[in-house]
Design an enzyme around this catalytic site. Structure first.
Site, PDB file in Angstrom:
ATOM      1  N   TYR A 143     -20.370  -1.016 -73.263  1.00 43.37           N
ATOM      2  CA  TYR A 143     -21.034  -0.432 -74.430  1.00 43.37           C
ATOM      3  C   TYR A 143     -19.998   0.088 -75.420  1.00 43.37           C
ATOM      4  CZ  TYR A 143     -23.889   2.834 -77.155  1.00 43.37           C
ATOM      5  OH  TYR A 143     -24.505   3.524 -78.180  1.00 43.37           O
TER       6      TYR A 143
ATOM      7  N   SER B  31     -21.894   3.917 -82.743  1.00 43.57           N
ATOM      8  CA  SER B  31     -21.791   5.119 -81.916  1.00 43.57           C
ATOM      9  C   SER B  31     -20.411   5.730 -82.080  1.00 43.57           C
ATOM     10  CB  SER B  31     -22.026   4.753 -80.448  1.00 43.57           C
ATOM     11  OG  SER B  31     -21.617   5.794 -79.582  1.00 43.57           O
TER      12      SER B  31
END
Length: 232
Positions: free
Chosen positions: A182, A169
């Site tokens: 995350y 990401s």
């Protein structure tokens, strides 16, 4: 004269066949390659699986739920694509082994691994993250891709090499507020990718990291991003 013309036509024909073959190789480099894609029954994973199959690869999709696997396989097979699937919780060794074994049994080996599975069980400050949340996040987002890669490398070596794609990401470079563990896990994937790339290069296995932004994940309906943003 006629013989010369005939020889010329034969030479032209051979050249045309070689050129056509070369174009086909460039156009369809994934023909008959075997690809595993984790968390691939919806969202980004599903889109990746579909594209690989459209490029003539044999694709094995996976999800934690059988009904999701069945639906994805039915949809893609309905499009005339070579797709099969099985249940796989990437955090479980027996599930990872079953996924690899299925691909080998059906298609004789593995050429491509796309590690797409990820979780985000927490939204808030890093100071409020529990040990349980840390364990779950790192187990699925970091440890599982490493172990999946370890599981497929022997099969890739048998076929002369392969390709591993780790879906990370943009949070690896620009942390998104609220997605604390995350963000950390996706940064760790960059280190995993770089280390694997160096270690596996001598085995003719490429390793690359795909950094998606959260808006793309949200638009694909992935992992509840839209829901969590609304709650925030």
């Amino acid at each position: 004269m006629q013989m010369a013309r005939l020889l010329g036509l034969c030479a032209w024909a051979r050249k045309s066949v070689r050129m056509a073959s070369s174009r086909m190789t460039r156009r369809d480099p994934l023909t008959n390659k075997v690809a595993l894609v984790t968390a691939s029954t919806d969202g980004i994973g599903f889109a990746i699986a579909r594209r690989l199959a459209q490029d003539r690869a044999h694709v094995v999709v996976s999800s934690r739920k059988q009904q999701n696997v069945d639906q994805a396989v039915a949809t893609l097979q309905g499009e005339g694509l070579s797709v099969t699937g099985t249940v796989c919780h990437v955090g479980k060794a027996e599930d990872r082994e079953r996924l690899v074994a299925m691909a080998v049994k059906l298609h004789g080996g593995i050429d491509i691994l796309v590690s797409n599975a990820a979780v985000n069980p927490f939204f808030g400050s890093l100071m409020d993250v529990t040990e349980e949340v840390w364990d779950k996040t790192l187990d699925i987002n970091v440890k599982a891709p490493a172990l999946m890669t370890k599981a497929v490398v022997p099969e890739m070596e048998k076929r002369g090499g392969g390709s591993v794609v780790i879906v990370s990401s943009i949070a690896a470079f620009s942390p998104s507020p609220g997605f604390s563990p995350y963000n950390v896990s996706k940064t760790a994937l960059l280190g995993l990718n770089n280390t694997l790339a160096i270690e596996l290069a001598p085995r003719n296995i490429r390793v690359n990291c795909l950094h998606l932004d959260l808006s793309r994940l949200a638009s694909a309906g992935c992992s509840g991003w839209t829901r969590k943003k609304r709650k925030a």
